[in-house]
Write a protein that holds these residues in place. Structure first.
Motif, PDB file in Angstrom:
ATOM      1  N   THR A  64      52.474 -21.794  11.847  1.00 28.47           N
ATOM      2  CA  THR A  64      52.274 -21.979  13.229  1.00 28.47           C
ATOM      3  C   THR A  64      53.015 -20.980  14.280  1.00 28.47           C
ATOM      4  O   THR A  64      52.583 -20.724  15.409  1.00 28.47           O
ATOM      5  N   ALA A  65      54.196 -20.589  13.715  1.00 31.28           N
ATOM      6  CA  ALA A  65      54.926 -19.474  14.568  1.00 31.28           C
ATOM      7  C   ALA A  65      54.056 -18.277  14.438  1.00 31.28           C
ATOM      8  O   ALA A  65      53.900 -17.580  15.702  1.00 31.28           O
ATOM      9  N   PHE A  66      53.283 -17.631  13.569  1.00 27.89           N
ATOM     10  CA  PHE A  66      52.169 -16.650  13.753  1.00 27.89           C
ATOM     11  C   PHE A  66      51.347 -17.211  14.681  1.00 27.89           C
ATOM     12  O   PHE A  66      50.846 -15.878  15.511  1.00 27.89           O
ATOM     13  N   LEU A  67      50.839 -18.292  14.621  1.00 27.43           N
ATOM     14  CA  LEU A  67      49.603 -18.574  15.555  1.00 27.43           C
ATOM     15  C   LEU A  67      50.536 -18.596  16.943  1.00 27.43           C
ATOM     16  O   LEU A  67      49.570 -17.938  18.120  1.00 27.43           O
ATOM     17  N   ALA A  68      51.443 -18.931  17.461  1.00 29.91           N
ATOM     18  CA  ALA A  68      51.967 -19.020  18.502  1.00 29.91           C
ATOM     19  C   ALA A  68      52.362 -17.703  19.089  1.00 29.91           C
ATOM     20  O   ALA A  68      52.198 -17.290  20.363  1.00 29.91           O
ATOM     21  N   ILE A  69      52.672 -16.665  18.129  1.00 25.66           N
ATOM     22  CA  ILE A  69      52.940 -15.291  18.659  1.00 25.66           C
ATOM     23  C   ILE A  69      51.451 -14.552  19.004  1.00 25.66           C
ATOM     24  O   ILE A  69      51.357 -13.975  19.828  1.00 25.66           O
ATOM     25  N   LEU A  70      50.701 -15.032  18.118  1.00 31.69           N
ATOM     26  CA  LEU A  70      49.003 -14.296  18.474  1.00 31.69           C
ATOM     27  C   LEU A  70      48.571 -15.030  19.708  1.00 31.69           C
ATOM     28  O   LEU A  70      47.933 -14.141  20.470  1.00 31.69           O
ATOM     29  N   ALA A  71      48.876 -16.099  20.182  1.00 34.63           N
ATOM     30  CA  ALA A  71      48.474 -16.845  21.192  1.00 34.63           C
ATOM     31  C   ALA A  71      49.203 -16.089  22.420  1.00 34.63           C
ATOM     32  O   ALA A  71      48.545 -15.904  23.571  1.00 34.63           O
ATOM     33  N   SER A  72      50.419 -16.079  22.366  1.00 33.59           N
ATOM     34  CA  SER A  72      51.352 -15.364  23.382  1.00 33.59           C
ATOM     35  C   SER A  72      50.735 -13.963  23.598  1.00 33.59           C
ATOM     36  O   SER A  72      50.715 -13.619  24.830  1.00 33.59           O
ATOM     37  N   HIS A  73      50.562 -13.247  22.744  1.00 35.03           N
ATOM     38  CA  HIS A  73      50.081 -11.888  22.716  1.00 35.03           C
ATOM     39  C   HIS A  73      48.531 -11.773  23.535  1.00 35.03           C
ATOM     40  O   HIS A  73      48.405 -10.899  24.350  1.00 35.03           O
TER      41      HIS A  73
END
Length: 222
Positions: A64-73
């Motif tokens: 979910t950390a990778f998803l959070a970074i992806l969403a913020s980008h």
């Protein structure tokens, strides 16, 4: 069980994100309502991703950390796409490119690690899911690099970039809410078809808008 305060903030931010994103999609593009809904969406979406990163760290759920970074980008680059002038590259865009490249490499490394040593917890994301996120992050890196050329993007390209990135950010928020927080909804609303409906609707609206941008005589306002 008492819910941690950061989890309540995360949940509240998720609800506001979905409402603001829905309002931005439903309102006339370029008008005041759309612009203010977009501002709220971006601000609260960043709050959602930051709280999501903290929860991922505290609960040791790296996916979910990778998803959070992806969403913020997606939401940052989507926001600047509608306001970027050709030939002008902002530092935040360079930072976003480096961030998504790092996200790609780290996600790929975790996927390779799981594919070699195996997954001891079947309920956690598999190596294939990490590879999917890594592949999409790498795809975004390529698009970002191309958009930073001196010639920049034409009007249609910038509006399209703004639309699909904002929609995909909303898609991630709606998808995580439907998949992980649906227990707060009434029983009748927890049916799989009802939970899937908003996720599919975001993608359908995104495709509809992109067709209007590329097939219309002139690009709509952001």
């Amino acid at each position: 069980m008492e819910i941690p305060q950061i989890a309540l903030i995360h949940l509240a931010a998720g609800c506001v994100t979905i409402l603001a994103g829905t309002l931005a999609l439903a309102s006339a593009k370029g008008r005041r309502v759309h612009r203010w809904a977009g501002i709220v969406f971006v601000a609260v979406m960043l709050c959602l991703t930051l709280s999501g990163l903290y929860l991922s760290y505290s609960r040791e759920i790296i996916f979910t950390a990778f998803l959070a970074i992806l969403a913020s980008h997606l939401v940052i680059t989507g926001w600047f796409a509608a306001r970027r002038k050709d030939g002008i590259i902002r530092r935040v865009e360079i930072s976003a490119l480096l961030l998504i490249m790092l996200n790609t490499a780290a996600c790929l490394a975790v996927g390779l690690h799981l594919s070699i040593v195996g997954n001891d917890a079947p309920e956690l994301p598999s190596a294939a899911e990490y590879f999917i996120v890594a592949g999409f992050s790498g795809f975004l890196s390529i698009l970002d690099f191309r958009a930073m050329r001196p010639a920049g993007l034409e009007a249609r390209g910038r509006i399209a970039r703004h639309l699909w990135r904002m929609c995909l950010a909303l898609f991630i928020a709606v998808g995580i809410f439907s998949g992980g927080n649906s227990n707060i909804l009434p029983d009748f609303a927890q049916h799989p078809l009802i939970l899937a409906a908003p996720v599919v609707a975001v993608l359908a609206v995104m495709v509809s808008f992109l067709l209007r941008v590329w097939l219309g005589r002139r690009p709509p306002a952001a």
